[in-house]
Design an enzyme around this catalytic site. Structure first.
Site, PDB file in Angstrom:
ATOM      1  N   SER A  43      67.940  87.728 -53.068  1.00 45.80           N
ATOM      2  CA  SER A  43      66.739  88.239 -52.400  1.00 45.80           C
ATOM      3  C   SER A  43      66.656  87.887 -50.918  1.00 45.80           C
ATOM      4  CB  SER A  43      65.478  87.732 -53.103  1.00 45.80           C
ATOM      5  OG  SER A  43      65.292  86.349 -52.870  1.00 45.80           O
ATOM      6  N   LYS A  88      61.801  82.191 -49.558  1.00 43.63           N
ATOM      7  CA  LYS A  88      61.331  83.409 -48.887  1.00 43.63           C
ATOM      8  C   LYS A  88      61.060  83.123 -47.415  1.00 43.63           C
ATOM      9  CE  LYS A  88      61.321  85.452 -52.850  1.00 43.63           C
ATOM     10  NZ  LYS A  88      62.477  86.265 -53.176  1.00 43.63           N
TER      11      LYS A  88
END
Length: 196
Positions: A43, A88
Site C-alpha cells: 500500500s 500510511k
C-alpha cells in the site's frame, strides 16, 4: 620512563571509557527512542516496499510534531477485531477540511495540495462513498487523514475515517534494508539509508 608509560595508559583508558560511554549512549537512545519496523504489503509503493526494514521514532516529541506528508505507523482494529499496525502518509492535519475530487485531486481547506511523491495515477485516490469523497470532511482535532501512496490497493482514511493521534505508534525516520525474504531476514539487502 614509568611516569610517561603511566600517562599513556591513563590517556588510553580515558579514551576507551569515553568511547564506551558514547557507544552506550547511542545504543540506549536508539533502543529507547526508536523501534524497528518491517513493511508488510504494497500500500505504500513505490516509496516503501514489502519486506523493507526501517526505524520509527516513538518519542512524544515525534508524535506531537507530526507534519503533513510524514509517514506514520498506526495501531488499528481490523474487521476481525484483531489489532495490527498500518503504515500510511499523513495528508490532512487535525481540524482541517479535506475533500477528494473525482479526478483524484485532494483539497485541504479549499486548496489543492501537490503530492510529488505519487507515482500512480492519482485518480485512484477517489473512492465512491469514501470519507471525503466529493464532500468536505472535517478532520477531528485529535486525528489525521492518512493515505497509502499506492492508492488503488490501500485501506486507509478513505474507508476508516481519520486516524486518532492516540493510536499513532511512531513516525518513520529511515529505511535501511529492503527486499527481504520473509523466511530469512538475513537475506535482506542493505541499501543506502532512505531518510524521511
Amino acid at each position: 620512563m614509568k611516569k610517561k608509560t603511566s600517562k599513556i595508559v591513563d590517556v588510553i583508558l580515558t579514551v576507551a571509557i569515553i568511547l564506551c560511554a558514547c557507544v552506550t549512549g547511542v545504543l540506549l537512545y536508539r533502543n529507547v527512542c526508536y523501534d524497528e519496523i518491517l513493511v508488510s504489503g504494497t500500500s505504500m509503493e513505490t516509496t516503501l516496499h514489502d519486506g523493507d526494514f526501517g526505524l520509527m521514532k516513538t518519542t512524544n516529541s515525534a508524535i506531537n510534531n507530526i507534519k503533513r506528508f510524514d509517514i506514520v505507523i498506526v495501531k488499528v482494529d481490523s474487521e476481525t477485531s484483531n489489532e495490527h499496525d498500518i503504515i500510511k502518509r499523513v495528508i490532512g492535519m487535525p481540524g482541517e477540511q479535506i475533500k477528494i475530487e473525482a479526478n483524484g485531486d485532494i483539497k485541504i481547506n479549499g486548496e489543492i495540495i501537490e503530492e510529488t511523491f505519487l507515482t500512480v495515477d492519482k485518480s485512484t485516490t477517489f473512492r465512491v462513498n469514501g470519507y471525503a469523497s466529493l464532500k468536505e470532511y472535517k478532520i477531528p482535532d485529535d486525528s489525521y487523514f492518512c493515505l497509502g501512496d499506492n492508492r488503488g490497493v490501500s485501506s486507509d482514511s478513505r474507508n476508516r475515517g481519520a486516524l486518532s493521534k492516540k493510536d499513532i505508534e511512531g513516525v518513520l525516520k529511515v529505511i535501511y534494508k529492503e527486499n527481504c525474504s520473509e523466511k530469512d531476514s538475513s537475506a535482506c539487502r542493505s541499501i543506502k539509508p532512505k531518510w524521511f
